[in-house]
Design an enzyme around this catalytic site. Structure first.
Site, PDB file in Angstrom:
ATOM      1  N   GLY A 157      -0.297  -4.975   2.196  1.00 54.79           N
ATOM      2  CA  GLY A 157      -1.680  -4.750   1.797  1.00 54.79           C
ATOM      3  C   GLY A 157      -2.237  -5.856   0.916  1.00 54.79           C
ATOM      4  CG  ASP A 213      -0.765  -3.058   8.863  1.00 58.81           C
ATOM      5  OD1 ASP A 213      -0.024  -3.628   8.035  1.00 58.81           O
ATOM      6  OD2 ASP A 213      -1.344  -1.983   8.620  1.00 58.81           O
ATOM      7  CD  GLU A 248       4.320  -5.329   6.966  1.00 60.44           C
ATOM      8  OE1 GLU A 248       3.438  -5.383   6.098  1.00 60.44           O
ATOM      9  OE2 GLU A 248       4.899  -6.345   7.405  1.00 60.44           O
ATOM     10  N   GLY A 299       0.814  -1.206   0.000  1.00 61.22           N
ATOM     11  CA  GLY A 299       0.000   0.000   0.000  1.00 61.22           C
ATOM     12  C   GLY A 299       0.849   1.258   0.000  1.00 61.22           C
TER      13      GLY A 299
END
Length: 390
Positions: free
Chosen positions: A150, A181, A173, A102
């Site tokens: 994402g 996440d 990440e 993303g």
């Protein structure tokens, strides 16, 4: 949340899927593309019995931006209610990626400027992820190519994930001051043993059949059969989830690619389960040092490059997420996302890895011992009326 688009030299290497190190994977995952969007960047079509979502930014490795999310969510909810739509298929355009992530650079820029994107991007992305996780109709993600951040969020929570020999999965990440996440706190601790903890801490890259062996993909087929599979799925007549599963199972069973291949982490799983079962990051680091094997020392070298704050946040995220519902995980992760936006390491990670590309972030705090429990408590604390509501 995941991240896109890539340095041209890396992009040229992708079709051949030659080995590249983890730092390159992270650059691949995090480099940014333009943030402008148009309706052509996501195609929403009805094909036979299916609603088909195509993330259509092949030059940006189909990276998600806010405009795409805002088109996908209402269409997904519409297809849920449509009596003539029996299943939903999601795929990526081109032959390199399903979805590489993303728009993190735009979020970092907005956060520095005090703008609202860091609030609404994560809020709307997680709402889309949750809609996929609660979709009552069969949801089939064709994860052919790079699937990170994402891209994991719009695939892993659905009923079916179909990998190919070209699939590359990673959640790196922690290398830029974030955490895994998009529901990582839900699916990672539910993988076998401590595999999810290992993937979350190290950003380790899984490829091809290993994505299935890890329990992330539900099926594995040849990349060249993807078009035929999609055709067979869309031509089903009023299919049930079982009918869809039967088609996927038949392709999976006929697949001859990498039939004899052992799981890349198979010989290390006992070590992973033991070394990553500690209650703190400091203990995990001590375990790796004490073990001293080439495998353990390699993981130690990787972990020492990651944000200490992100590592501690991630360990707690997974430990708490293991017993939470998917919705409660998203609420927790939204709180963490906003804590990262208030902190130092996310902006420093984006600067070092994406903007300046010196790949040597200066983390604050610089060592695990200086990341206090009090600070972590503040990251997990309720945002009151600002909490994510699903």
């Amino acid at each position: 949340m995941g991240l896109p688009a890539v340095a041209p030299v890396l992009r040229r290497r992708l079709p051949r899927l030659k080995p590249f190190n983890r730092l390159q994977v992270i650059v691949e995952h995090l480099s940014m593309s333009k943030t402008t969007a148009s309706s052509s960047e996501v195609l929403l079509e009805k094909k036979g019995c299916a609603g088909v979502i195509t993330m259509n930014r092949p030059k940006a490795l189909n990276a998600l931006n806010i405009s795409m999310i805002r088109q996908m969510y209402p269409q997904l909810k519409k297809w849920e209610k449509d009596p003539d739509t029996f299943l939903i298929i999601i795929k990526g355009a081109g032959d390199k990626a399903f979805c590489a992530g993303g728009d993190i650079k735009a979020i970092a820029e907005a956060g520095r400027a005090g703008e609202g994107m860091p609030q609404y991007f994560f809020r709307e992305e997680y709402a889309l992820n949750n809609a996929i996780g609660t979709c009552p109709k069969p949801y089939v993600a064709l994860i052919d190519g790079i699937t990170m951040g994402g891209g994991v969020g719009v695939s892993v929570h659905g009923h079916f994930r179909v990998a190919t020999e070209k699939t590359v999965f990673a959640m790196p990440e922690t290398a830029i001051g974030l955490f895994p996440d998009v529901g990582g706190g839900y699916f990672l601790p539910r993988l076998s043993g401590k595999l999810g903890y290992f993937l979350a801490m190290t950003g380790f890259r899984l490829k091809g059949k290993d994505v299935h062996k890890a329990g992330i993909a539900t099926h594995f087929i040849e990349a060249e059969k993807m078009a035929a599979l999609e055709k067979d799925l869309t031509e089903l007549k009023s299919p049930s989830k079982e009918n869809v599963a039967d088609i996927l199972d038949s392709y999976h069973k006929k697949c001859q690619v990498d039939q004899e291949k052992e799981f890349v982490l198979g010989e290390h799983m006992d070590k992973i389960n033991s070394l990553f079962s500690a209650n703190s990051m400091e203990e995990i680091v001590q375990n790796l040092k004490k073990d001293g094997s080439p495998f353990a020392l390699k993981q130690l070298e990787t972990i020492t490059k990651m944000s200490p704050t992100s590592l501690k946040m991630t360990l707690r995220q997974l430990r708490e997420g293991a017993s939470l519902s998917l919705q409660d995980v998203f609420t927790m992760e939204y709180r963490l996302s906003q804590a990262c936006m208030r902190g130092h390491d996310f902006y420093e990670g984006v600067r070092a890895v994406i903007i300046d590309k010196d790949q040597s972030p200066k983390w604050k705090p610089a060592v695990l011992e200086e990341v206090t429990d009090e600070y972590l408590d503040s990251c997990f604390k309720s945002l009151g009326s600002g909490d994510l509501k699903l």
